[in-house]
Motif scaffolding. Structure first.
Motif, PDB file in Angstrom:
ATOM      1  N   VAL A 152       0.841  -1.204   0.000  1.00 21.41           N
ATOM      2  CA  VAL A 152       0.000   0.000   0.000  1.00 21.41           C
ATOM      3  C   VAL A 152       0.875   1.253   0.000  1.00 21.41           C
ATOM      4  N   VAL A 153       1.890   1.286   0.841  1.00 23.38           N
ATOM      5  CA  VAL A 153       2.764   2.454   0.924  1.00 23.38           C
ATOM      6  C   VAL A 153       3.458   2.701  -0.417  1.00 23.38           C
ATOM      7  N   THR A 154       3.943   1.671  -1.044  1.00 18.01           N
ATOM      8  CA  THR A 154       4.601   1.819  -2.353  1.00 18.01           C
ATOM      9  C   THR A 154       3.646   2.424  -3.376  1.00 18.01           C
ATOM     10  N   ALA A 155       2.422   1.921  -3.428  1.00 19.46           N
ATOM     11  CA  ALA A 155       1.435   2.445  -4.382  1.00 19.46           C
ATOM     12  C   ALA A 155       1.060   3.889  -4.054  1.00 19.46           C
ATOM     13  N   LEU A 156       0.885   4.200  -2.779  1.00 16.85           N
ATOM     14  CA  LEU A 156       0.522   5.570  -2.400  1.00 16.85           C
ATOM     15  C   LEU A 156       1.645   6.554  -2.689  1.00 16.85           C
ATOM     16  N   ASP A 165       6.238 -15.555  22.143  1.00 13.00           N
ATOM     17  CA  ASP A 165       5.100 -15.976  21.331  1.00 13.00           C
ATOM     18  C   ASP A 165       4.169 -14.816  20.998  1.00 13.00           C
ATOM     19  N   GLY A 166       4.668 -13.591  20.998  1.00 14.31           N
ATOM     20  CA  GLY A 166       3.828 -12.427  20.734  1.00 14.31           C
ATOM     21  C   GLY A 166       3.895 -11.967  19.297  1.00 14.31           C
ATOM     22  N   ILE A 167       2.816 -11.335  18.866  1.00 18.63           N
ATOM     23  CA  ILE A 167       2.776 -10.728  17.530  1.00 18.63           C
ATOM     24  C   ILE A 167       3.484  -9.389  17.626  1.00 18.63           C
ATOM     25  N   GLY A 168       4.343  -9.104  16.660  1.00 17.67           N
ATOM     26  CA  GLY A 168       5.118  -7.869  16.655  1.00 17.67           C
ATOM     27  C   GLY A 168       4.287  -6.664  16.273  1.00 17.67           C
ATOM     28  N   ARG A 169       4.968  -5.559  16.108  1.00 18.64           N
ATOM     29  CA  ARG A 169       4.300  -4.301  15.780  1.00 18.64           C
ATOM     30  C   ARG A 169       4.770  -3.855  14.401  1.00 18.64           C
ATOM     31  N   ILE A 170       3.819  -3.546  13.560  1.00 18.86           N
ATOM     32  CA  ILE A 170       4.084  -2.968  12.246  1.00 18.86           C
ATOM     33  C   ILE A 170       3.591  -1.530  12.308  1.00 18.86           C
ATOM     34  N   SER A 171       4.385  -0.608  11.792  1.00 18.73           N
ATOM     35  CA  SER A 171       3.925   0.780  11.748  1.00 18.73           C
ATOM     36  C   SER A 171       4.340   1.408  10.420  1.00 18.73           C
ATOM     37  N   VAL A 172       3.516   2.346   9.983  1.00 22.61           N
ATOM     38  CA  VAL A 172       3.802   3.167   8.807  1.00 22.61           C
ATOM     39  C   VAL A 172       3.959   4.578   9.346  1.00 22.61           C
ATOM     40  N   GLY A 173       5.165   5.121   9.194  1.00 24.21           N
ATOM     41  CA  GLY A 173       5.447   6.364   9.905  1.00 24.21           C
ATOM     42  C   GLY A 173       5.319   6.053  11.384  1.00 24.21           C
ATOM     43  N   ILE A 209      -5.602  -3.108   6.970  1.00 14.86           N
ATOM     44  CA  ILE A 209      -4.179  -2.805   6.832  1.00 14.86           C
ATOM     45  C   ILE A 209      -3.993  -1.623   5.883  1.00 14.86           C
ATOM     46  N   ALA A 210      -4.739  -1.599   4.780  1.00 15.49           N
ATOM     47  CA  ALA A 210      -4.648  -0.504   3.814  1.00 15.49           C
ATOM     48  C   ALA A 210      -5.080   0.823   4.436  1.00 15.49           C
ATOM     49  N   VAL A 211      -6.155   0.810   5.215  1.00 16.37           N
ATOM     50  CA  VAL A 211      -6.619   2.036   5.872  1.00 16.37           C
ATOM     51  C   VAL A 211      -5.547   2.552   6.825  1.00 16.37           C
ATOM     52  N   ALA A 212      -4.990   1.683   7.652  1.00 18.07           N
ATOM     53  CA  ALA A 212      -3.961   2.103   8.605  1.00 18.07           C
ATOM     54  C   ALA A 212      -2.704   2.602   7.885  1.00 18.07           C
ATOM     55  N   ALA A 213      -2.292   1.910   6.828  1.00 18.08           N
ATOM     56  CA  ALA A 213      -1.103   2.335   6.078  1.00 18.08           C
ATOM     57  C   ALA A 213      -1.338   3.688   5.417  1.00 18.08           C
ATOM     58  N   ALA A 214      -2.526   3.894   4.871  1.00 16.80           N
ATOM     59  CA  ALA A 214      -2.847   5.181   4.240  1.00 16.80           C
ATOM     60  C   ALA A 214      -2.830   6.307   5.271  1.00 16.80           C
ATOM     61  N   GLU A 215      -3.384   6.043   6.454  1.00 17.69           N
ATOM     62  CA  GLU A 215      -3.322   7.044   7.520  1.00 17.69           C
ATOM     63  C   GLU A 215      -1.879   7.352   7.888  1.00 17.69           C
ATOM     64  N   GLY A 216      -1.042   6.317   7.937  1.00 20.20           N
ATOM     65  CA  GLY A 216       0.366   6.513   8.254  1.00 20.20           C
ATOM     66  C   GLY A 216       1.070   7.374   7.229  1.00 20.20           C
ATOM     67  N   VAL A 217       0.802   7.114   5.943  1.00 17.51           N
ATOM     68  CA  VAL A 217       1.407   7.929   4.880  1.00 17.51           C
ATOM     69  C   VAL A 217       0.923   9.369   4.989  1.00 17.51           C
ATOM     70  N   ARG A 221     -12.663   2.509   5.858  1.00 13.03           N
ATOM     71  CA  ARG A 221     -13.177   1.235   5.350  1.00 13.03           C
ATOM     72  C   ARG A 221     -14.576   1.502   4.811  1.00 13.03           C
ATOM     73  N   THR A 222     -14.806   1.180   3.553  1.00  9.86           N
ATOM     74  CA  THR A 222     -16.122   1.338   2.935  1.00  9.86           C
ATOM     75  C   THR A 222     -16.605  -0.048   2.490  1.00  9.86           C
ATOM     76  N   PRO A 223     -17.861  -0.161   2.089  1.00 11.16           N
ATOM     77  CA  PRO A 223     -18.332  -1.461   1.591  1.00 11.16           C
ATOM     78  C   PRO A 223     -17.533  -1.974   0.390  1.00 11.16           C
ATOM     79  N   ASP A 224     -16.909  -1.072  -0.356  1.00 11.21           N
ATOM     80  CA  ASP A 224     -16.125  -1.467  -1.527  1.00 11.21           C
ATOM     81  C   ASP A 224     -14.645  -1.629  -1.232  1.00 11.21           C
ATOM     82  N   GLY A 225     -14.225  -1.463   0.008  1.00  7.77           N
ATOM     83  CA  GLY A 225     -12.820  -1.584   0.379  1.00  7.77           C
ATOM     84  C   GLY A 225     -12.304  -0.303   0.995  1.00  7.77           C
ATOM     85  N   ALA A 226     -10.996  -0.173   1.069  1.00  6.10           N
ATOM     86  CA  ALA A 226     -10.377   1.024   1.633  1.00  6.10           C
ATOM     87  C   ALA A 226     -10.499   2.166   0.632  1.00  6.10           C
ATOM     88  N   ALA A 227     -10.838   3.358   1.141  1.00  3.40           N
ATOM     89  CA  ALA A 227     -11.005   4.514   0.253  1.00  3.40           C
ATOM     90  C   ALA A 227     -10.690   5.795   1.010  1.00  3.40           C
TER      91      ALA A 227
END
Length: 180
Positions: free
Chosen positions: A76-80, A105-113, A125-133, A159-165
């Motif tokens: 998502v970040v690459t495309a944005l 046994d923990g899940i790590g942290r991913i962040s955009v910005g 994931i796309a919504v969060a990445a877009a907010e980060g960008v 998040r919309t009915p058609d996906g992230a927007a």
């Protein structure tokens, strides 16, 4: 995980082994993975993970979830950033970071910005990445991007009915899809 699948090739959501895995993971991570079945992308990830790996214990599931979120966020970040460069004529760099969990046994942290990327559904994931960008560009470049062409304000990733927007903050119309 990203290869195309037919619905019938994946573990059935009511499979007892699959349900037992979700309960075990929910206890291990203190997160209700049954809730992730409510989103198509979360359900697809969990079913594909079970189909490919069986009932893996939490320490083996965590890196699979981390990698899934990281790959989708980077895509998502690459495309944005390509779209931002096309719109502004400027090249930007927005970091996608992965931090391993302190727990074995923990899940790590991913962040955009500085924005955390959570969830298993690629739309979330796309919504969060877009907010980060968007936040990174506003904070570091003093740039409001993208802009609603009708109102010249910054839309919000939603998040919309058609996906992230990108949704206009003035009239709530969809400005553009967020790539996913």
């Amino acid at each position: 995980m990203d290869r195309p699948r037919t619905e019938t090739s994946l573990a059935h959501p009511d499979d007892p082994g699959f349900r037992a895995l979700l309960r075990a993971l929910s206890r291990a991570f203190d997160h209700d993975f049954e809730e992730d079945l409510g989103s198509p992308g979360g359900r697809a990830f969990l079913r594909a993970t079970f189909t490919d790996n069986g009932a893996v214990p939490a320490p083996y599931f965590a890196p699979l979830a981390d990698e899934h979120r990281r790959v989708h966020a980077e895509r998502v970040v690459t495309a944005l950033l390509a779209r931002a460069r096309r719109d502004t004529g400027r090249a930007f760099d927005v970091p996608v970071r992965h931090e391993w969990s302190d727990d074995w046994d923990g899940i790590g942290r991913i962040s955009v910005g500085h924005e955390p990327v959570e969830g298993l559904d690629p739309v979330d994931i796309a919504v969060a990445a877009a907010e980060g960008v968007q936040c990174h560009l506003a904070d570091r470049e003093l740039l409001v991007w993208p802009l609603c062409p009708d109102h010249h304000t910054g839309p919000h990733a939603t998040r919309t009915p058609d996906g992230a927007a990108w949704v206009c903050s003035v009239t709530h119309h969809v400005v553009a899809p967020v790539p996913g």
